[in-house]
Structure formats: structure tokens, C-alpha cells
Design a protein around this motif. Sequence first.
Motif, PDB file in Angstrom:
ATOM      1  N   LEU A  49      13.074   5.980 -12.197  1.00 12.18           N
ATOM      2  CA  LEU A  49      12.487   5.546 -10.939  1.00 12.18           C
ATOM      3  C   LEU A  49      12.011   4.271 -11.049  1.00 12.18           C
ATOM      4  O   LEU A  49      12.173   3.348 -10.084  1.00 12.18           O
ATOM      5  CB  LEU A  49      11.549   6.756 -10.005  1.00 12.18           C
ATOM      6  N   ALA A  50      10.961   4.049 -12.206  1.00 17.71           N
ATOM      7  CA  ALA A  50      10.276   2.629 -12.097  1.00 17.71           C
ATOM      8  C   ALA A  50      11.326   1.488 -12.380  1.00 17.71           C
ATOM      9  O   ALA A  50      11.517   0.459 -11.843  1.00 17.71           O
ATOM     10  CB  ALA A  50       9.189   2.682 -13.251  1.00 17.71           C
ATOM     11  N   LEU A  51      12.345   1.976 -13.242  1.00 14.37           N
ATOM     12  CA  LEU A  51      13.616   1.189 -13.223  1.00 14.37           C
ATOM     13  C   LEU A  51      14.154   0.786 -12.142  1.00 14.37           C
ATOM     14  O   LEU A  51      14.721  -0.555 -11.848  1.00 14.37           O
ATOM     15  CB  LEU A  51      14.518   1.617 -14.364  1.00 14.37           C
ATOM     16  N   GLY A  52      14.649   1.641 -10.971  1.00 12.96           N
ATOM     17  CA  GLY A  52      15.226   1.543  -9.960  1.00 12.96           C
ATOM     18  C   GLY A  52      14.358   0.653  -9.206  1.00 12.96           C
ATOM     19  O   GLY A  52      14.829  -0.396  -8.491  1.00 12.96           O
ATOM     20  N   PHE A  53      12.809   0.768  -9.127  1.00 13.94           N
ATOM     21  CA  PHE A  53      12.214   0.057  -8.154  1.00 13.94           C
ATOM     22  C   PHE A  53      12.204  -1.485  -8.638  1.00 13.94           C
ATOM     23  O   PHE A  53      12.353  -2.567  -7.949  1.00 13.94           O
ATOM     24  CB  PHE A  53      10.741   0.494  -8.323  1.00 13.94           C
ATOM     25  N   PHE A  54      12.297  -1.658  -9.955  1.00 19.93           N
ATOM     26  CA  PHE A  54      12.285  -3.015 -10.772  1.00 19.93           C
ATOM     27  C   PHE A  54      13.463  -3.857 -10.187  1.00 19.93           C
ATOM     28  O   PHE A  54      13.477  -5.060  -9.729  1.00 19.93           O
ATOM     29  CB  PHE A  54      12.247  -2.739 -12.247  1.00 19.93           C
ATOM     30  N   PHE A  55      14.668  -3.123 -10.165  1.00 23.48           N
ATOM     31  CA  PHE A  55      16.068  -3.757  -9.959  1.00 23.48           C
ATOM     32  C   PHE A  55      16.167  -3.857  -8.404  1.00 23.48           C
ATOM     33  O   PHE A  55      16.578  -5.082  -7.931  1.00 23.48           O
ATOM     34  CB  PHE A  55      17.054  -3.125 -10.658  1.00 23.48           C
ATOM     35  N   SER A  58       8.636  -8.427  -7.703  1.00 21.77           N
ATOM     36  CA  SER A  58       8.169  -8.190  -6.307  1.00 21.77           C
ATOM     37  C   SER A  58       6.812  -7.354  -6.092  1.00 21.77           C
ATOM     38  O   SER A  58       6.408  -6.709  -6.898  1.00 21.77           O
ATOM     39  CB  SER A  58       9.218  -7.112  -5.506  1.00 21.77           C
ATOM     40  N   PRO A  59       5.992  -7.866  -5.018  1.00 19.96           N
ATOM     41  CA  PRO A  59       4.913  -7.212  -4.772  1.00 19.96           C
ATOM     42  C   PRO A  59       4.915  -5.552  -4.800  1.00 19.96           C
ATOM     43  O   PRO A  59       4.103  -4.872  -5.394  1.00 19.96           O
ATOM     44  CB  PRO A  59       4.309  -7.746  -3.628  1.00 19.96           C
ATOM     45  N   THR A  60       5.981  -5.064  -4.248  1.00 17.26           N
ATOM     46  CA  THR A  60       6.140  -3.859  -4.041  1.00 17.26           C
ATOM     47  C   THR A  60       6.430  -3.145  -5.643  1.00 17.26           C
ATOM     48  O   THR A  60       5.690  -2.075  -5.839  1.00 17.26           O
ATOM     49  CB  THR A  60       7.372  -3.564  -3.358  1.00 17.26           C
ATOM     50  N   PHE A  61       7.049  -3.534  -6.346  1.00 18.35           N
ATOM     51  CA  PHE A  61       7.201  -3.144  -7.938  1.00 18.35           C
ATOM     52  C   PHE A  61       5.756  -3.067  -8.569  1.00 18.35           C
ATOM     53  O   PHE A  61       5.474  -1.932  -9.104  1.00 18.35           O
ATOM     54  CB  PHE A  61       8.118  -4.008  -8.671  1.00 18.35           C
ATOM     55  N   LEU A  62       4.996  -4.039  -8.410  1.00 13.80           N
ATOM     56  CA  LEU A  62       3.684  -4.178  -8.734  1.00 13.80           C
ATOM     57  C   LEU A  62       2.701  -3.085  -8.073  1.00 13.80           C
ATOM     58  O   LEU A  62       1.915  -2.304  -8.785  1.00 13.80           O
ATOM     59  CB  LEU A  62       3.039  -5.308  -8.686  1.00 13.80           C
ATOM     60  N   VAL A 109       0.660  -1.200   0.049  1.00  7.98           N
ATOM     61  CA  VAL A 109       0.033   0.086  -0.017  1.00  7.98           C
ATOM     62  C   VAL A 109       0.809   1.132  -0.100  1.00  7.98           C
ATOM     63  O   VAL A 109       0.567   2.371  -0.779  1.00  7.98           O
ATOM     64  CB  VAL A 109      -1.030  -0.038   1.165  1.00  7.98           C
ATOM     65  N   ARG A 110       1.976   1.125   0.594  1.00 12.94           N
ATOM     66  CA  ARG A 110       2.874   2.188   0.764  1.00 12.94           C
ATOM     67  C   ARG A 110       3.536   2.522  -0.432  1.00 12.94           C
ATOM     68  O   ARG A 110       3.832   3.694  -1.135  1.00 12.94           O
ATOM     69  CB  ARG A 110       3.847   2.169   1.734  1.00 12.94           C
ATOM     70  N   ALA A 111       3.776   1.369  -1.174  1.00 12.82           N
ATOM     71  CA  ALA A 111       4.443   1.439  -2.460  1.00 12.82           C
ATOM     72  C   ALA A 111       3.402   2.145  -3.356  1.00 12.82           C
ATOM     73  O   ALA A 111       3.542   2.821  -4.372  1.00 12.82           O
ATOM     74  CB  ALA A 111       4.711   0.064  -2.927  1.00 12.82           C
ATOM     75  N   GLN A 112       2.060   1.654  -3.375  1.00 10.73           N
ATOM     76  CA  GLN A 112       1.150   2.326  -4.157  1.00 10.73           C
ATOM     77  C   GLN A 112       0.784   3.638  -3.864  1.00 10.73           C
ATOM     78  O   GLN A 112       0.587   4.411  -5.128  1.00 10.73           O
ATOM     79  CB  GLN A 112      -0.353   1.484  -3.716  1.00 10.73           C
ATOM     80  N   LEU A 113       0.978   4.117  -2.838  1.00  6.38           N
ATOM     81  CA  LEU A 113       0.975   5.547  -2.529  1.00  6.38           C
ATOM     82  C   LEU A 113       1.972   6.489  -3.280  1.00  6.38           C
ATOM     83  O   LEU A 113       1.876   7.366  -3.841  1.00  6.38           O
ATOM     84  CB  LEU A 113       1.159   5.950  -0.933  1.00  6.38           C
ATOM     85  N   THR A 114       3.442   5.763  -3.150  1.00  3.63           N
ATOM     86  CA  THR A 114       4.527   6.292  -3.655  1.00  3.63           C
ATOM     87  C   THR A 114       4.334   6.462  -5.393  1.00  3.63           C
ATOM     88  O   THR A 114       4.485   7.410  -6.083  1.00  3.63           O
ATOM     89  CB  THR A 114       5.797   5.477  -3.600  1.00  3.63           C
ATOM     90  N   GLY A 115       3.835   5.437  -5.868  1.00  4.04           N
ATOM     91  CA  GLY A 115       3.669   5.314  -7.269  1.00  4.04           C
ATOM     92  C   GLY A 115       2.498   6.203  -7.912  1.00  4.04           C
ATOM     93  O   GLY A 115       2.704   6.758  -9.107  1.00  4.04           O
ATOM     94  N   SER A 116       1.385   6.387  -6.817  1.00  3.44           N
ATOM     95  CA  SER A 116       0.480   7.393  -7.435  1.00  3.44           C
ATOM     96  C   SER A 116       0.970   8.607  -7.467  1.00  3.44           C
ATOM     97  O   SER A 116       0.673   9.625  -8.285  1.00  3.44           O
ATOM     98  CB  SER A 116      -0.598   7.079  -6.288  1.00  3.44           C
TER      99      SER A 116
END
Length: 353
Positions: free
Chosen positions: A344-350, A237-241, A85-92
Motif C-alpha cells: 500500500l505504501a508503494l502504491g501511494f508513492f507511485f 507528494s505531501p500526501t505520501f508524506l 490530514v486525511r492522508a495522515q488519518l489513512t496512514g495511521s
Amino acid sequence: MALLALLAVPLSLLLHYVIHAPAPWVFGLSAVALGILADWTRRATEQLAERAGPAVGGLISISLGSVAEIILALFVLLDGQAEVVRAQLTGSIMGTTLLGLGLAILAGGLGRDKQVFDRERVGLLSTLLMLATVALLLPATFDLTARSVVHNNHVGLSDEQLSLGVSAILLALYGGNLIYTLVTHRDVFASSDERGQPTWSLGKTIAVLVAATAMVAWEAEIVSDALTEAASALNFSPTFLGVVVLALVGTGGDLLAAVTFARQDKMSLVLNIAIGSAIQIALVVAPLLVLVSWLMGHPMTLVFSNPLQLFAIAGTAFIVRAVAADGETTWFEGLLLVGVYALLALGFFFVEG
């Protein structure tokens, strides 16, 4: 086309309940269906807000504009995945301001030397986003201080208590912002050419809003149930999704609206949508999730343990502040914003993968 896209809803239900398709297929199609339903919820909310006038309409937009994202986050919280959820907030926050605003500026700037916007309004929004960023960084800083700086654990406040206090203050500040922009300084921030007239009947508006919200809850439950298995199958990872997929599901409608208005050269409205959506995530959605999670018995704090998430939120706020400083945009600025989002998205992926 919009009605045709709704076919994703029954197809996703068919995959989940009848065919019992693999989790990645269920997750992917249900996420698409959820994004489409979120857009219909946004449309109905806008129709209702246009009927109510600027002040009440603004309150309606705030109250209902993020209902899909909140519902999705609550189902993920019920599964005990507060970090997602915190990852979702960051991504939003990233998605609306970097990707959404970037695509809008890029699309609107093509064929034009530059586009201009209302610096006073956008300046207030960017300042508010900076303030929200500081508030979101505080719990993580407090947690780090308590763990590595303060000796003998002489800390008078827990992460949970601090998160609840921060949430209450953020909601109060947003309430003050509503009073300032919609009541005491309504004339300053009103723009006569940016509001339309309702094109739906009141009955249709309410019916669409109720039906779309109910289906959002149904699809959100399917998405949250399939999240972990889909992440494992896809080697994500669930966080990346959460940062990329779930965040864009909730904010996709705002992104499309921003691009549409940018092509019409309504850049004040574009920045109001993009930055305003990020502010709503930080000052309304995140605090509400903290408060509601405690009532649900699945408490969530605002401690972002991933340093990359903190960097992404802070970097986004500074970039938006820079864009808002001169009162004009060019297509290249839009390209830069999209590029930063991609990095940033690439960073989260790796990092997470």
C-alpha cells in the motif's frame, strides 16, 4: 536511551532557527523529535491512567493518548492542507493495524508455534473497526453519488453537513463503546495481568505530560511549515508524506509498545493496542478534527477523494477481521501484514509521486 533520544528536540530547533538548514533536514529531524515526544506523552498518559483505575484510566487514555497526532493534524489544517490530514488519518489506521500489528505478531511469533489471544475482546474491536470503516466510506460515496448519479443537483445535504453529522455519530458510538467496556461489561473485558503499577510520581507524570505536549505543539508547527518544501525537494507528494511519515510520527509509540508486549506473549494486549489505536483514529481523532476545523475556520470534510485511501482503509478493516477470527497468530501472519502495508505504501508513492 530514551533520554538520549530527546537530543533530537534541541537539534531540530537548532537546524530550524539557527542554521536554517534545508527543508528536508528540518522536516526529517523535527518529525523524529515529534515522534519521540509523542512517545513520552503516551508514557505519561499511561502513568496517569494507571493511577486512576480501569474506568477513569480508560477515559484518560482516550482523551490524551492521541494528543500529539491531533496537534500535528491541526497545524497542517491551519496551513490549508486538509488532504494531507486525511492522508495522515489513512496512514495511521494502516500503520497501527498492518505495520504495527504485523511487526508485533512477527516478533512475538519467532521461536513459538503460535500465540493466542482473547477472541471476545478482539472480536468486539474488529467489529467496531468495521463499523468505523463504513462510516468513513459514507461521505466519499455520498459525494460520488451527488456528482455522478443524482441529476439536477437535487441533494439535500452537503459534504460538509454530512461530515459533521457522521462525526457526531462516531463520537457517540465511541462513547457507547466506553460505557460497554469500562462500565456495564467491565468484568468481561478486564484482564488482571495486563495492567501495571505507576512507576512515576504524580508530580513527575504531570510535568512530563505538560512539557511533552508543549514541545509537541512547537515541533508540529515546524513540521507543518516545512512539509510542502520538503516534499518538493524530495520529489515526494505531501500526501505520501502524510500517509507514511506523519502517520508513523503519531503512532510510533504504539508500534513499539505492541512489539514489546508481543515478545512477552501478551497478545490480547497487543491486539487491543493495535486495533484500539486504529479505532481511536477513526472514531475519535477524525471526528474531532472535523469539528475543531470548523471552529478554526479551516473546515475539513471526511470525503476521501483518493480511491487508494478508501481501498486502504477498507482493506485494513477486512484483514484485521480475518486475523481476529481464529483467536491465534503465527509469525507468518505478521509477515503478511507487513507485506500488505509495504504494498500500500508503494502504491501511494507511485500514484501520488
